[in-house]
Design a protein around this motif. Structure first.
Motif, PDB file in Angstrom:
ATOM      1  N   TYR A 133       2.466 -69.442 -72.007  1.00 55.56           N
ATOM      2  CA  TYR A 133       3.561 -68.525 -70.996  1.00 55.56           C
ATOM      3  C   TYR A 133       2.409 -67.280 -70.528  1.00 55.56           C
ATOM      4  N   VAL A 134       1.036 -66.605 -71.725  1.00 55.53           N
ATOM      5  CA  VAL A 134       0.359 -65.895 -70.878  1.00 55.53           C
ATOM      6  C   VAL A 134       0.166 -65.500 -69.421  1.00 55.53           C
ATOM      7  N   VAL A 135      -0.406 -66.739 -69.119  1.00 59.54           N
ATOM      8  CA  VAL A 135      -0.830 -67.615 -67.772  1.00 59.54           C
ATOM      9  C   VAL A 135       0.305 -66.877 -66.795  1.00 59.54           C
ATOM     10  N   HIS A 136       1.727 -66.997 -66.807  1.00 60.54           N
ATOM     11  CA  HIS A 136       2.513 -66.641 -66.120  1.00 60.54           C
ATOM     12  C   HIS A 136       2.521 -64.911 -65.806  1.00 60.54           C
ATOM     13  N   VAL A 137       2.540 -64.101 -67.263  1.00 58.12           N
ATOM     14  CA  VAL A 137       2.788 -63.035 -67.315  1.00 58.12           C
ATOM     15  C   VAL A 137       1.581 -62.373 -66.459  1.00 58.12           C
ATOM     16  N   ALA A 138       0.116 -62.885 -66.929  1.00 59.40           N
ATOM     17  CA  ALA A 138      -0.610 -62.248 -66.020  1.00 59.40           C
ATOM     18  C   ALA A 138      -0.594 -62.711 -64.692  1.00 59.40           C
ATOM     19  N   LYS A 139      -0.528 -63.671 -64.481  1.00 61.83           N
ATOM     20  CA  LYS A 139      -0.240 -64.058 -62.530  1.00 61.83           C
ATOM     21  C   LYS A 139       0.772 -63.076 -62.283  1.00 61.83           C
ATOM     22  N   GLU A 140       1.982 -62.336 -62.928  1.00 59.33           N
ATOM     23  CA  GLU A 140       2.898 -61.583 -62.482  1.00 59.33           C
ATOM     24  C   GLU A 140       2.223 -60.695 -61.920  1.00 59.33           C
ATOM     25  N   MET A 141       1.203 -60.226 -62.742  1.00 62.58           N
ATOM     26  CA  MET A 141       0.785 -58.692 -62.905  1.00 62.58           C
ATOM     27  C   MET A 141      -0.914 -59.075 -62.238  1.00 62.58           C
ATOM     28  N   SER A 142      -1.301 -59.826 -61.703  1.00 61.86           N
ATOM     29  CA  SER A 142      -2.097 -59.924 -60.474  1.00 61.86           C
ATOM     30  C   SER A 142      -3.531 -59.929 -61.241  1.00 61.86           C
ATOM     31  N   LEU A 143      -3.819 -60.373 -62.259  1.00 60.66           N
ATOM     32  CA  LEU A 143      -4.871 -60.910 -63.796  1.00 60.66           C
ATOM     33  C   LEU A 143      -5.286 -61.770 -63.522  1.00 60.66           C
ATOM     34  N   PRO A 144      -6.175 -62.350 -63.496  1.00 53.82           N
ATOM     35  CA  PRO A 144      -6.999 -63.276 -64.105  1.00 53.82           C
ATOM     36  C   PRO A 144      -6.433 -63.106 -64.630  1.00 53.82           C
ATOM     37  N   ALA A 145      -6.280 -64.889 -65.637  1.00 46.45           N
ATOM     38  CA  ALA A 145      -5.606 -65.450 -66.869  1.00 46.45           C
ATOM     39  C   ALA A 145      -6.962 -67.448 -67.076  1.00 46.45           C
ATOM     40  N   TYR A 146      -6.778 -67.012 -67.611  1.00 44.70           N
ATOM     41  CA  TYR A 146      -7.883 -68.396 -68.748  1.00 44.70           C
ATOM     42  C   TYR A 146      -7.395 -68.570 -69.630  1.00 44.70           C
ATOM     43  N   LEU A 147      -7.086 -69.657 -70.051  1.00 45.39           N
ATOM     44  CA  LEU A 147      -6.778 -70.594 -71.612  1.00 45.39           C
ATOM     45  C   LEU A 147      -7.840 -70.646 -72.786  1.00 45.39           C
ATOM     46  N   PHE A 148      -8.202 -70.415 -73.494  1.00 45.98           N
ATOM     47  CA  PHE A 148      -8.967 -70.819 -74.336  1.00 45.98           C
ATOM     48  C   PHE A 148      -8.666 -72.136 -75.698  1.00 45.98           C
ATOM     49  N   PHE A 149      -8.582 -73.563 -75.724  1.00 38.43           N
ATOM     50  CA  PHE A 149      -8.167 -74.688 -75.926  1.00 38.43           C
ATOM     51  C   PHE A 149      -9.386 -74.157 -77.777  1.00 38.43           C
ATOM     52  N   THR A 150      -8.197 -73.972 -78.929  1.00 43.43           N
ATOM     53  CA  THR A 150      -9.558 -74.066 -79.586  1.00 43.43           C
ATOM     54  C   THR A 150      -9.730 -75.450 -80.426  1.00 43.43           C
ATOM     55  N   HIS A 151      -8.671 -76.292 -79.651  1.00 43.57           N
ATOM     56  CA  HIS A 151      -8.606 -77.342 -80.752  1.00 43.57           C
ATOM     57  C   HIS A 151      -9.713 -78.098 -80.044  1.00 43.57           C
ATOM     58  N   SER A 152     -10.252 -79.443 -80.337  1.00 45.87           N
ATOM     59  CA  SER A 152     -11.468 -80.640 -79.802  1.00 45.87           C
ATOM     60  C   SER A 152     -10.913 -80.431 -78.670  1.00 45.87           C
ATOM     61  N   GLY A 153     -11.722 -81.724 -77.315  1.00 47.57           N
ATOM     62  CA  GLY A 153     -12.320 -82.074 -76.701  1.00 47.57           C
ATOM     63  C   GLY A 153     -11.045 -83.532 -76.362  1.00 47.57           C
ATOM     64  N   CYS A 154     -11.080 -84.469 -77.614  1.00 47.18           N
ATOM     65  CA  CYS A 154     -10.803 -85.347 -77.690  1.00 47.18           C
ATOM     66  C   CYS A 154      -9.128 -85.175 -78.152  1.00 47.18           C
ATOM     67  N   GLY A 155      -9.121 -84.479 -79.037  1.00 48.75           N
ATOM     68  CA  GLY A 155      -7.026 -83.492 -79.110  1.00 48.75           C
ATOM     69  C   GLY A 155      -6.825 -83.315 -78.015  1.00 48.75           C
ATOM     70  N   PHE A 156      -7.894 -82.642 -76.604  1.00 52.66           N
ATOM     71  CA  PHE A 156      -7.241 -81.982 -75.872  1.00 52.66           C
ATOM     72  C   PHE A 156      -6.422 -83.116 -74.546  1.00 52.66           C
ATOM     73  N   VAL A 157      -7.792 -84.545 -74.464  1.00 53.30           N
ATOM     74  CA  VAL A 157      -7.259 -85.216 -74.012  1.00 53.30           C
ATOM     75  C   VAL A 157      -6.043 -85.855 -74.466  1.00 53.30           C
ATOM     76  N   ALA A 158      -5.878 -85.637 -75.724  1.00 53.01           N
ATOM     77  CA  ALA A 158      -4.413 -86.868 -75.702  1.00 53.01           C
ATOM     78  C   ALA A 158      -2.942 -85.630 -75.603  1.00 53.01           C
ATOM     79  N   TYR A 159      -3.094 -84.547 -75.329  1.00 55.73           N
ATOM     80  CA  TYR A 159      -2.077 -83.537 -75.357  1.00 55.73           C
ATOM     81  C   TYR A 159      -1.590 -83.967 -73.911  1.00 55.73           C
ATOM     82  N   LEU A 160      -2.336 -83.644 -73.253  1.00 61.04           N
ATOM     83  CA  LEU A 160      -2.461 -84.309 -71.488  1.00 61.04           C
ATOM     84  C   LEU A 160      -1.622 -84.889 -71.381  1.00 61.04           C
TER      85      LEU A 160
END
Length: 491
Positions: A133-160
């Protein structure tokens, strides 16, 4: 890792880092924060008020004293009722509460920081993927925003692919019988970038629900379908050689993905801001000397099995008894981490009668430890693990094979890859009793057979992991590229 030349406060880029408030997320975030600060960034690290209190009780005020300019800590509420428990909060309730109350808290924090004398304006936000949700807050405030997923890449593929699992009718489960009737063995070969033969049981356990409005299922789909595409980039604590196929799939959907792992001493050495620690429990200071005593001789190198179920896993007293007697029967020296909240049965849990005598001189049980130091010690030869991503990656970096006992979330996915793809793991049955524990530990620690093979493969991955974060390595190049990108955002 020399810092950049000091800059006037109003010219210095200021990164706001917001981890999800659980131990396994805070750890890599603090390493990233140190790496950014060492490279000339002003850093604000955000804890929840609950975790801030835990750190104060465990470490004292020194836990927040960087001893250097430009590294500050702030807090936000987590939306849950106040509590003084020294335990990981309920994940489901925490995810719902932070997503509900977090936007206003983050917006208010940024506004306050931007009004603070001597503090440069926030120029970039890096938030946990679980705090999307922080991404949307940052964008509303005209700030660059990145997400750091602290799990594995294979886990992220599953979540996607959670969204597709729902659309194709795999999830939610039709009724409670689907947990035990073999349905979990259903192939998911249409997820092209998963391992061949992957089944529903190999996907993160959040799919195991009969509720179409399940909190975690809903939030994860939002993180992948609504939050991630809006972010300016994605960071992953992994490296290209380890998860190339998974990363290709991720970058096909999210092209600006940076692999920066394994985040460790090369990018955030212990000597840099050593007073800053992320451990929510106090480390037992007996571990190093005990390991020294079990690894001093050449023939004792790699003789100790390290046992740790992570920062979230909760088991029953009966399960702990079975593990205790299984470790005792296996015969090898062991260092076993038993968190104060590992067992939440009424009255807690105590070592079984006669256990201490049975393992005298070869077994040490502690409440918490410096896991990276334990894994790097010459005495440590195997890791009985829940397969959380930090633990998995730290074991790979140290060249220590795994005995896998996954509990929840993408731990089951990590287990599958550790055993089938990377060749460093042996899986232990979910309902393992003392005999299964004994047999599995003996096999892991054996010089021949599957344990010997896993040990050789772990040694190979150790070299590749260290090469990734060395100068010119894929993760070091990606970290430098990410730093250049967010530094430009200040210009």
């Amino acid at each position: 890792m020399a810092s950049s030349e000091p800059q006037p406060a109003n010219k210095q880029p200021h990164v706001l880092l917001i981890p999800y408030p659980a131990q396994g997320h805070v750890n890599p975030f603090l390493k990233l924060a140190k790496a950014l600060h060492a490279r000339g960034f002003h850093v604000t690290f955000v804890h929840t008020e609950y975790n801030h209190g835990r750190l104060l009780r465990a470490r004292g005020a020194g836990a927040f004293d960087a001893g250097a300019e430009g590294f500050r800590f702030e807090t936000i509420p987590d939306g849950l009722p106040p509590s003084d428990l020294d335990a990981t909060q309920d994940i489901w309730a925490l995810c719902e509460a932070t997503r509900r109350t977090g936007p206003a808290a983050v917006r208010g924090l940024v506004e306050r920081l931007n009004r603070t004398d001597g503090v440069p304006p926030v120029s970039c936000v890096v938030a946990d993927g679980a705090m999307g949700y922080v991404v949307h807050v940052a964008k509303e405030m005209s700030l660059p925003a990145y997400l750091f997923f602290t799990h594995s890449g294979c886990g992220f593929v599953a979540y996607l692919n959670f969204d597709q699992l729902v659309k194709r009718g795999y999830v939610p489960f039709k009724d409670e019988t689907f947990f035990t009737n073999g349905y979990l063995d259903t192939p998911v070969d249409w997820i092209a970038d998963m391992l061949p033969g992957a089944r529903l049981r190999d996907l993160p356990t959040f799919i195991r629900t009969t509720d179409p409005d399940d909190t975690m299922l809903t939030i994860i789909i939002k993180q992948c379908e609504l939050d991630s595409p809006v972010a300016d980039g994605i960071l992953l604590n992994t490296f290209d050689d380890l998860e190339r196929c998974s990363l290709d799939a991720i970058r096909a959907r999210l092209p600006n993905t940076f692999t920066v792992g394994p985040l460790g001493p090369e990018v955030s050495p212990p000597s840099y801001l050593p007073s800053l620690t992320s451990s929510l429990w106090r480390d037992d200071d007996r571990c190093a000397a005990w390991l020294d005593g079990h690894g001093a001789e050449e023939d004792s190198k790699g003789s100790v099995v390290y046992v740790n179920f992570g920062s979230i896993t909760v088991v029953t007293g009966e399960q702990m008894d079975e593990f205790a007697w299984g470790l005792a029967a296996a015969g090898c020296p062991f260092l076993w981490v038993v968190r104060p909240d590992t067992v939440r049965d009424a009255g807690g849990w105590a070592l079984p009668k006669g256990f201490a005598e049975a393992v005298a001189g070869r077994g040490l049980t502690v409440g918490w430890c410096d896991q990276e130091a334990v894994l790097e010690h010459r005495a440590t030869g195997g890791f009985l693990s829940h397969c959380g991503w930090n633990s998995t990656l730290e074991s790979l970096r140290a060249g220590v094979p795994l005995l896998c006992w996954p509990f929840f979330s993408e731990q089951v996915t990590n287990c599958r890859y550790a055993c089938e793809e990377w060749g460093v793991g042996l899986e232990m049955p979910r309902e393992a009793g003392r005999r299964e524990v004994e047999a599995a530990v003996r096999e892991l620690m054996g010089a021949q057979g599957r344990g010997g093979t896993a040990r050789r493969r772990a040694a190979e991955w150790k070299e590749k992991a260290r090469a990734a974060v060395a100068p010119g390595g894929s993760s070091r190049v990606n970290l430098d590229r990410f730093i250049q990108e967010i530094a430009r955002a200040k210009c």
